[in-house]
Design a protein around this motif. Sequence first.
Motif, PDB file in Angstrom:
ATOM      1  N   UNK A  94       0.826  -1.207   0.000  1.00 12.39           N
ATOM      2  CA  UNK A  94       0.000   0.000   0.000  1.00 12.39           C
ATOM      3  C   UNK A  94       0.857   1.253   0.000  1.00 12.39           C
ATOM      4  N   UNK A  95       1.850   1.289   0.884  1.00 12.67           N
ATOM      5  CA  UNK A  95       2.666   2.491   1.044  1.00 12.67           C
ATOM      6  C   UNK A  95       3.474   2.812  -0.206  1.00 12.67           C
ATOM      7  N   UNK A  96       3.801   1.810  -0.989  1.00 12.31           N
ATOM      8  CA  UNK A  96       4.643   2.030  -2.183  1.00 12.31           C
ATOM      9  C   UNK A  96       3.842   1.952  -3.479  1.00 12.31           C
ATOM     10  N   UNK A  97       2.535   1.931  -3.371  1.00 14.00           N
ATOM     11  CA  UNK A  97       1.711   1.997  -4.578  1.00 14.00           C
ATOM     12  C   UNK A  97       1.598   0.707  -5.349  1.00 14.00           C
ATOM     13  N   UNK A  98       2.035  -0.411  -4.769  1.00 11.09           N
ATOM     14  CA  UNK A  98       1.853  -1.708  -5.403  1.00 11.09           C
ATOM     15  C   UNK A  98       2.797  -2.034  -6.539  1.00 11.09           C
ATOM     16  N   UNK A  99       3.774  -1.160  -6.786  1.00 11.06           N
ATOM     17  CA  UNK A  99       4.670  -1.395  -7.929  1.00 11.06           C
ATOM     18  C   UNK A  99       6.095  -1.724  -7.527  1.00 11.06           C
ATOM     19  N   UNK A 105       1.833   3.602   8.838  1.00 11.59           N
ATOM     20  CA  UNK A 105       1.746   5.007   9.201  1.00 11.59           C
ATOM     21  C   UNK A 105       1.993   5.914   7.996  1.00 11.59           C
ATOM     22  N   UNK A 106       2.923   5.526   7.124  1.00  3.39           N
ATOM     23  CA  UNK A 106       3.220   6.343   5.941  1.00  3.39           C
ATOM     24  C   UNK A 106       1.993   6.451   5.036  1.00  3.39           C
ATOM     25  N   UNK A 107       1.316   5.334   4.848  1.00  2.08           N
ATOM     26  CA  UNK A 107       0.116   5.369   3.995  1.00  2.08           C
ATOM     27  C   UNK A 107      -0.999   6.153   4.675  1.00  2.08           C
ATOM     28  N   UNK A 108      -1.115   6.014   5.999  1.00  3.23           N
ATOM     29  CA  UNK A 108      -2.133   6.748   6.740  1.00  3.23           C
ATOM     30  C   UNK A 108      -1.933   8.254   6.601  1.00  3.23           C
ATOM     31  N   UNK A 109      -0.686   8.702   6.691  1.00  2.00           N
ATOM     32  CA  UNK A 109      -0.401  10.137   6.682  1.00  2.00           C
ATOM     33  C   UNK A 109      -0.357  10.710   5.267  1.00  2.00           C
ATOM     34  N   UNK A 110       0.317  10.008   4.349  1.00  6.33           N
ATOM     35  CA  UNK A 110       0.562  10.585   3.023  1.00  6.33           C
ATOM     36  C   UNK A 110      -0.216   9.924   1.890  1.00  6.33           C
ATOM     37  N   UNK A 111      -0.867   8.799   2.155  1.00  5.11           N
ATOM     38  CA  UNK A 111      -1.628   8.135   1.114  1.00  5.11           C
ATOM     39  C   UNK A 111      -0.759   7.754  -0.065  1.00  5.11           C
ATOM     40  N   UNK A 112      -1.228   8.007  -1.285  1.00  6.39           N
ATOM     41  CA  UNK A 112      -0.503   7.606  -2.489  1.00  6.39           C
ATOM     42  C   UNK A 112       0.772   8.414  -2.717  1.00  6.39           C
ATOM     43  N   UNK A 113       0.983   9.466  -1.938  1.00  4.15           N
ATOM     44  CA  UNK A 113       2.192  10.291  -2.079  1.00  4.15           C
ATOM     45  C   UNK A 113       3.281   9.907  -1.082  1.00  4.15           C
ATOM     46  N   UNK A 168      10.420   6.705   6.793  1.00  2.00           N
ATOM     47  CA  UNK A 168      10.108   5.386   7.366  1.00  2.00           C
ATOM     48  C   UNK A 168      10.648   5.286   8.790  1.00  2.00           C
ATOM     49  N   UNK A 169      11.838   5.809   9.015  1.00  2.00           N
ATOM     50  CA  UNK A 169      12.393   5.802  10.373  1.00  2.00           C
ATOM     51  C   UNK A 169      11.550   6.697  11.286  1.00  2.00           C
ATOM     52  N   UNK A 170      11.203   7.893  10.815  1.00  2.00           N
ATOM     53  CA  UNK A 170      10.425   8.820  11.637  1.00  2.00           C
ATOM     54  C   UNK A 170       9.074   8.220  12.024  1.00  2.00           C
ATOM     55  N   UNK A 171       8.428   7.527  11.092  1.00  2.00           N
ATOM     56  CA  UNK A 171       7.090   6.997  11.330  1.00  2.00           C
ATOM     57  C   UNK A 171       7.091   5.631  12.000  1.00  2.00           C
ATOM     58  N   UNK A 172       8.268   5.082  12.245  1.00  3.99           N
ATOM     59  CA  UNK A 172       8.341   3.786  12.927  1.00  3.99           C
ATOM     60  C   UNK A 172       8.283   3.935  14.441  1.00  3.99           C
ATOM     61  N   UNK A 173       8.379   5.161  14.927  1.00  8.76           N
ATOM     62  CA  UNK A 173       8.372   5.429  16.366  1.00  8.76           C
ATOM     63  C   UNK A 173       7.092   4.870  16.994  1.00  8.76           C
ATOM     64  N   UNK A 174       7.206   3.917  17.920  1.00  7.72           N
ATOM     65  CA  UNK A 174       6.004   3.307  18.501  1.00  7.72           C
ATOM     66  C   UNK A 174       5.187   4.263  19.359  1.00  7.72           C
ATOM     67  N   UNK A 175       5.746   5.416  19.711  1.00  4.88           N
ATOM     68  CA  UNK A 175       4.982   6.380  20.514  1.00  4.88           C
ATOM     69  C   UNK A 175       3.896   7.067  19.687  1.00  4.88           C
ATOM     70  N   UNK A 176       4.010   6.977  18.347  1.00  2.99           N
ATOM     71  CA  UNK A 176       2.979   7.544  17.478  1.00  2.99           C
ATOM     72  C   UNK A 176       1.916   6.477  17.219  1.00  2.99           C
TER      73      UNK A 176
END
Length: 394
Positions: free
Chosen positions: A226-231, A299-307, A331-339
């Motif tokens: 999902x996060x990488x657009x399936x390609x 988290x990346x897909x949740x925040x930025x969607x297809x972008x 990816x590192x920033x959004x891996x934080x379990x506190x989010x």
Amino acid sequence: MTTEDVTAEGAPQAPDVVEDVFEGIATDVEVESVEEDTTQIERPWNPEQIRVSTNQFSLRNILDQIDEDSIELAPDFQRLRVWRPDQKSLLIESLLLQIPLPAFYFAEDQDGSYRVVDGLQRLSTLHAFVRGGAAGFSLSKLEHLKDLKNLRFTDLPVPFQRRIHNTQLIVNVIDPTTPRGVTYEIFKRINTGGTPLNAQEIRHCMSKKRSRDILKRMTHTDAFEKATGGRLTDHIRMNDREMALRFAAFWLKGVEEYRKRPVMEDFLMDTTVMLDEPSSVPDERVAELESAFERAMSHAYLVFGEHAFRKWPTNVNWRSPINRALFETWSIALSDPSFTTADLRARRTAIQKAARKRMTVDVQYLNAITSSTADRHRVDYRFKAAGKDVKAGL
């Protein structure tokens, strides 16, 4: 910011986004300009560092070792096996005509097994023809032995079968005591395939099954797709595995470790070695790594969607190719379990706004994700920027 950095509208002129193309196919990954200092080993090399012996094996012996798993053909490395039928047939015809094949290169491991450095396509073809049975291929294009067209190995007259089995192959073997940096350089220099291997493909050939399996699992989740657009999954140039490896490198070792020796090829190769050794990264730590990566993708897909992981300045609404520098930092920033999911859902508009504004007006940041991306200062700047923007709205 100087006036030269700004357009008439008052925003920096965004660098052109160039999508990588492989064999005429767009890859959905942005071309990366690294321009790093690649002095990973002393030059000129000390000749004693390069230990290569020359051996001769019969093809039957080589094929037996492949079947015994003493010679590894990196089975999930699909691109190197895609030879056209006419190429395969002409290779077999060369053996039948007793035309010597170019030398092969193997790298020997400490346990005495071999990995193929150069000649993987040829060995895969020979193994498929001789040991493939009904699943193997039949001869198609032949220039001289046209009476053999459409025959499989088992259909060949016995003298021809014997000739193939007895073919002598010259193999240059890289001793396991050769420093890894030298071995890596040998991989880069002597590969004679139709398309030169990129850095991740070389790392894949040099690595063991453990690290390959880890990276494969990381890139075969619904969250990653999902996060990488399936390609990106099973990418033709292994860019999916490289991005997972970049995450693993910075998650396990941190930006501080990169700043000490800022050579991206070394950083990623060292991480590959770590992942190969349970003593360096135990199974429990691997499980934590994979969980953190999947969380980052969700988290990346949740925040930025297809972008997600793509340049998305405020004056652009089309979807750009995936940018490696954005991938590793966000990816590192959004891996934080506190989010938590609820937290990010509530703040995603604020995070988007902060990230898009930075991609629009911050010239230093644009440079850090576009050119000389392995420079220690640019790596440090983009990680700090993502770390700050992910907290927008708190």
